[in-house]
Write a protein that holds these residues in place. Structure first.
Motif, PDB file in Angstrom:
ATOM      1  N   GLU A 156       0.978  -1.401   0.012  1.00  0.00           N
ATOM      2  CA  GLU A 156       0.053   0.074   0.095  1.00  0.00           C
ATOM      3  C   GLU A 156       0.641   1.437   0.048  1.00  0.00           C
ATOM      4  O   GLU A 156       0.533   2.324  -0.574  1.00  0.00           O
ATOM      5  CB  GLU A 156      -0.988  -0.007   1.162  1.00  0.00           C
ATOM      6  CG  GLU A 156      -1.885   1.200   1.185  1.00  0.00           C
ATOM      7  CD  GLU A 156      -2.774   1.240   2.239  1.00  0.00           C
ATOM      8  OE1 GLU A 156      -3.644   2.014   2.380  1.00  0.00           O
ATOM      9  OE2 GLU A 156      -2.575   0.345   3.292  1.00  0.00           O
ATOM     10  N   GLU A 160       0.495   4.438  -2.441  1.00  0.00           N
ATOM     11  CA  GLU A 160       0.463   5.767  -2.100  1.00  0.00           C
ATOM     12  C   GLU A 160       1.578   6.674  -2.663  1.00  0.00           C
ATOM     13  O   GLU A 160       0.950   7.785  -2.917  1.00  0.00           O
ATOM     14  CB  GLU A 160      -0.009   5.935  -0.698  1.00  0.00           C
ATOM     15  CG  GLU A 160      -1.044   5.043  -0.066  1.00  0.00           C
ATOM     16  CD  GLU A 160      -2.480   5.550  -0.535  1.00  0.00           C
ATOM     17  OE1 GLU A 160      -2.375   6.905  -0.952  1.00  0.00           O
ATOM     18  OE2 GLU A 160      -3.294   4.909  -0.510  1.00  0.00           O
ATOM     19  N   HIS A 164       0.708  10.018  -5.005  1.00  0.00           N
ATOM     20  CA  HIS A 164       1.359  11.519  -4.430  1.00  0.00           C
ATOM     21  C   HIS A 164       2.186  12.117  -5.422  1.00  0.00           C
ATOM     22  O   HIS A 164       2.059  13.200  -5.780  1.00  0.00           O
ATOM     23  CB  HIS A 164       1.975  11.237  -3.159  1.00  0.00           C
ATOM     24  CG  HIS A 164       2.544  12.835  -2.669  1.00  0.00           C
ATOM     25  ND1 HIS A 164       1.674  13.465  -2.079  1.00  0.00           N
ATOM     26  CD2 HIS A 164       3.798  13.108  -2.367  1.00  0.00           C
ATOM     27  CE1 HIS A 164       2.244  14.455  -1.584  1.00  0.00           C
ATOM     28  NE2 HIS A 164       3.668  14.291  -1.792  1.00  0.00           N
TER      29      HIS A 164
END
Length: 418
Positions: A156, A160, A164
């Motif tokens: 994860e 992420e 970003h």
């Protein structure tokens, strides 16, 4: 929200070489049972010859011999498939920089772009380039597929971080709708079925996202534009006096009884009937193919445009556009081209190259004015007679054009009016 089962979604894939675009499409087709058994058998045999244990899913889209041998995508491969909820056309486009023009071609009519990112490498120059082109072409929906999640242990944190990174540069571009999906095309995680390896991801798999994507508002329903392609004079029993103007509605809605203006002449009239192969209609909208008859006998021919009285495009001979140069040869200064815009053909010259865009950094170069293959530039064009234009961001039909070399009859560039 109910989805029209006959609604067609066009989407394009983009990503760097070996990001798994063709494998993803192969997985989509295979898992949604959109491939014939004989095709599967042929791919199984080819995969065995290559010494692979399973199916090489990428082969379902690689149509050219060179593509299959080198394991890369060169040309734009179009694939059609359908599910109980929607019909799809996929344009699988190449990842190499030297095929930027192929990506522009494949993406020009798309509702959505799937941009693939290798989870191990994150956002790279190619990602930025493809997102920039998707933004330039005003593709309404972008799905960022972070692929090869199996190679980063379905982390994860890695996903992420890439989200970003992507949001950091895409905020500078004009993109309406972005979704992010962690997937493994090779193993089928989050492609057609939800992944059991990524419980932390709560969203739907890719096919569900494509099936439920709202594309009804992607078409401009406000600015009524009808480029006339041909005049119908059947001259047979029952149609002796019939004079219909046939074409495809570019945008907006036309209704019987509407007051309209014919451009460039400026003559006004009223719509008498709207006809199709299946009979008469009360109204028509994009992208329907229809024939319009008018109350008055006006001289109308191919290249003219029927519009509403109170909402008209600009009729201009000089305008600015973003251009992608397709040709191997560089553009000659003030060379003459044929411009093909909607159903209109005129002669045109490139009056000025305003600036060139570095599609890796998005920087403008006002010094280098030479047009080479795959360059994206802002130019000023002049045509022999007025064209009825809209900005590309308002109307992808009346806001786009192609340039054809008069000597070779090759398409040398595609442009978007700004």
């Amino acid at each position: 929200m109910e989805i029209d089962k006959n609604q067609l979604l066009r989407f394009t894939t983009a990503g760097s070489v070996d990001d798994g675009k063709s494998t993803l499409i192969g997985r989509l087709l295979f898992d949604s049972k959109s491939i014939f058994e004989d095709q599967i058998e042929a791919i199984e045999n080819s995969s065995k010859k290559k010494g692979l244990e399973g199916l090489d899913l990428a082969m379902f889209t690689d149509g050219l011999k060179d593509e299959r041998e080198q394991g890369i995508t060169i040309d734009v491969a179009y694939r059609y498939f359908t599910t109980p909820k929607r019909k799809f056309i996929i344009a699988d486009t190449p990842g190499h920089i030297q095929y930027t023009r192929n990506m522009v071609t494949g993406a020009s009519t798309a509702n959505a772009a799937l941009i693939l990112i290798d989870a191990r490498h994150g956002v790279i120059e190619q990602t930025k380039r493809h997102t920039f082109i998707a933004s330039l072409l005003q593709i309404p929906h972008i799905v960022v597929c972070v692929n090869k999640m199996d190679l980063v242990d379905y982390s994860e944190e890695v996903f992420e971080k890439i989200v970003h990174q992507f949001e950091g540069f895409s905020s500078k571009l004009y993109v309406k709708d972005i979704q992010f999906l962690p997937i493994s095309a090779l193993n089928g995680d989050n492609v057609v079925e939800r992944s059991t390896n990524m419980d932390w991801y709560q969203g739907a798999p890719l096919l569900h996202a494509l099936e439920t994507m709202h594309i009804g508002s992607d078409v401009n329903k406000i600015d009524a534009r009808f480029p006339v392609q041909t005049v119908l004079r059947p001259q047979r029993e029952g149609f002796i006096d019939y004079r219909g103007y046939a074409g495809r509605v570019a945008s907006g809605i036309f209704r019987a009884g509407d007051n309209v203006v014919v451009l460039p002449s400026g003559f006004s009239s009223k719509i008498k009937t709207i006809d199709t192969m299946d009979g008469e209609l009360e109204q028509a909208f994009a992208p329907m193919s229809i024939s319009i008859t008018l109350e008055d006998d006006i001289d109308i021919s191919r290249g003219d445009m029927i519009v509403k009285e109170n909402n008209q495009p600009r009729a201009v001979q000089e305008f600015d556009a973003m251009l992608c140069w397709f040709h191997n040869a560089t553009a000659s200064p003030r060379a003459k081209y044929t411009i093909m815009h909607a159903s209109n053909e005129q002669k045109a010259i490139i009056k000025e190259v305003v600036y060139k865009i570095d599609i890796n950094t998005f920087a403008r170069d006002e010094e280098d004015k030479e047009l080479k293959m795959n360059d994206i530039v802002r130019i000023r064009l002049r045509t022999t007679r007025p064209l009825m234009i809209d900005e590309y961001r308002d109307n992808r039909v009346t806001g786009s054009f192609v340039l054809v070399d008069d000597a070779t009859h090759e398409t040398v560039a595609a442009g978007m009016i700004v």
